[in-house]
Design an enzyme around this catalytic site. Structure first.
Site, PDB file in Angstrom:
ATOM      1  N   ASN A  98       0.823  -1.211   0.000  1.00 31.06           N
ATOM      2  CA  ASN A  98       0.000   0.000   0.000  1.00 31.06           C
ATOM      3  C   ASN A  98       0.857   1.261   0.000  1.00 31.06           C
ATOM      4  O   ASN A  98       1.021   1.908  -1.024  1.00 31.06           O
ATOM      5  CB  ASN A  98      -0.949  -0.010   1.204  1.00 31.06           C
ATOM      6  CG  ASN A  98      -2.140   0.916   1.013  1.00 31.06           C
ATOM      7  OD1 ASN A  98      -2.060   1.916   0.312  1.00 31.06           O
ATOM      8  ND2 ASN A  98      -3.254   0.584   1.626  1.00 31.06           N
ATOM      9  N   ASP A  99       1.429   1.594   1.146  1.00 25.70           N
ATOM     10  CA  ASP A  99       2.187   2.840   1.258  1.00 25.70           C
ATOM     11  C   ASP A  99       3.350   2.909   0.273  1.00 25.70           C
ATOM     12  O   ASP A  99       3.675   3.981  -0.238  1.00 25.70           O
ATOM     13  CB  ASP A  99       2.728   3.006   2.692  1.00 25.70           C
ATOM     14  CG  ASP A  99       1.612   3.133   3.711  1.00 25.70           C
ATOM     15  OD1 ASP A  99       0.582   3.734   3.379  1.00 25.70           O
ATOM     16  OD2 ASP A  99       1.768   2.618   4.835  1.00 25.70           O
TER      17      ASP A  99
END
Length: 465
Positions: free
Chosen positions: A394-395
């Site tokens: 994600n990040d």
């Protein structure tokens, strides 16, 4: 009782084995050999230390008993712990190293005769300095690791905890630790010694609470370094060569790893050491994320896109670890390769929640090492890639890191997944990553969201082939 010369020789052998262990752990291909060297080196060091005492009294039996009890607990925990919980396990073990250093320092201060350091109230100056440094760094490591454990375990918010004047307070406390150490060496007051330890415990808390979730992998390597320096400081106090060598190796390697990761994340190394990054107040600007258009698909859609691709890049993340999808992923990749499709794996330096997290999972599934590439090696390939299959990352794929100066992950190099012709993003929901930042990649025109458990979706794609 073993002679002094023979003791030094065995400690030297242990030191060489520890160096070989670090060398082996630098690559997934030699990591098992590195682990073996580390275990052998520690076994030699422990056995030789016991033999050097020459005092096999009743108390020695108690030491053996506690070693067996502690070792059994450690083995049981390590055997049962899932890979997803490995980061907090490492943080927990770091805390124990720090606490052990504090306990040894306390023992040496209260009973210096047992360690040939002098007598109470008249301890050797050099030993007292080393003891104070070891106790302070150990206390910082312990409390800091506990905070890291709570954040990683979800028992404490992963968001940065900040307050006005925080850095000034940290500076004043650091100065007070230096002052306390000076006056402790001058007076050898027991009250000053206990005050030094108490303040050091407080520093560990204050250093870690302002650090956000996205930077937690760096925190783990930093605490690893701290635990090494604490052990080295106590090693000097005890005049134990093996402890000095081990502590220095752990401390220096942890510091080097922290520096490499800071460079990879565009962070300041000194800010990491001082707990000064990740602490800006942040509000998530993703309140209207449900109003943004999102394209979602299923396993048939994903299989169609990948079957008609010439190249696919796999981007694993923490979601893959949670779902234990690495074996299903390997099966899917094997199927793609049988159809003449080129497949590579892209690993971000901080994918997951600790350094090397994804590498270990892929190695567990027997993924060939020559198919796994680090960010700087593969980032340019996304522009020529037909499909990027993001499985739980994600990040580390969030384009906001390049566009929003107010974001807590701004400046962190990311995998340029958005440049691929098609992005298949496997995720349970649109919830933000560990850093608490909404991922702009979800809403890109070339992104197809696959809302499902990572393992089940991957298995369904295999069936759809």
């Amino acid at each position: 009782m073993i002679s002094t010369n023979l003791l030094a020789l065995f400690y030297l052998i242990s030191g060489v084995l520890f160096i070989l262990a670090l060398r082996g752990l630098s690559s997934p291909e030699t990591s098992r050999q590195g682990n073996f060297f580390g275990i052998l080196g520690m076994l030699i060091a422990v056995l030789v230390t016991f033999l050097s005492t020459g005092n096999f009294s009743t108390s020695f039996i108690y030491v053996i008993a506690f070693l067996l009890i502690g070792g059994s607990f450690g083995a049981f925990i390590a055997f049962k712990i899932p890979m997803t919980a490995m980061p907090e396990l490492v943080a927990g073990f770091h805390s124990l190293v720090g606490l052990a250093a504090v306990f040894v320092a306390i023992s040496a201060f209260l009973n210096p005769q047992a360690f040939n350091l002098g007598v109470s109230g008249n301890i050797k100056l050099a030993s007292l300095i080393e003891m104070s440094i070891g106790a302070a760094v150990g206390a910082i490591t312990f409390s800091g690791s506990i905070i890291a454990f709570l954040k990683l375990r979800g028992l404490m918010s992963g968001a940065p905890i900040t307050f006005r004047g925080q850095h000034i307070l940290n500076l004043l406390i650091l100065i007070s630790i230096i002052g306390l150490t000076y006056f402790l060496c001058a007076t050898q007051s027991s009250s000053l010694f206990w005050t030094l330890i108490a303040i050091s415990f407080l520093v560990g808390i204050l250093l870690i609470i302002p650090i956000g979730g996205a930077d937690m992998p760096v925190v783990i390597s930093m605490l690893n370094s701290y635990s090494g320096w604490a052990a080295a400081g106590i090693g000097f106090t005890l005049e134990n060569t093996a402890l000095i060598i081990t502590g220095a190796l752990v401390g220096s390697s942890g510091a080097i790893l922290s520096y490499i990761m800071c460079k990879g994340m565009n962070r300041s190394f000194f800010s990491v050491i001082l707990g000064g990054f990740g602490g800006s107040d942040q509000t998530n600007k993703s309140d209207n994320k449900e109003q943004k258009p999102v394209k979602s698909g299923n396993s048939d859609d994903a299989a169609f896109l990948m079957k008609n691709a010439s190249s696919v890049i796999i981007v694993p993340g923490y979601g893959m670890a949670v779902a234990q999808a690495q074996h299903a992923l390997r099966e899917m990749v094997d199927t793609l390769k049988k159809n003449g499709i080129k497949v590579s794996y892209a690993i971000h330096p901080v994918a997951g929640r600790m350094p090397g997290h994804m590498n270990v999972l892929l190695a567990e599934a027997n993924v060939p090492y020559d198919e796994v590439f680090e960010l700087e090696e593969i980032n340019n390939d996304f522009a020529n890639c037909d499909v990027a299959y993001v499985i739980g990352a994600n990040d580390v794929t969030n384009p906001v890191a390049k566009t929003d100066p107010q974001s807590p992950i701004y400046g962190m190099p990311i995998l340029d997944v958005e440049k691929a012709k098609s992005v298949l993003f496997v995720k349970r929901s649109l919830s933000p990553g560990y850093a608490g930042v909404d991922n702009d990649l979800f809403y890109r025109e070339n992104t197809l969201m696959l809302f499902a458990d990572a393992k089940k979706m991957t298995e369904d794609i295999i069936k759809s082939f």
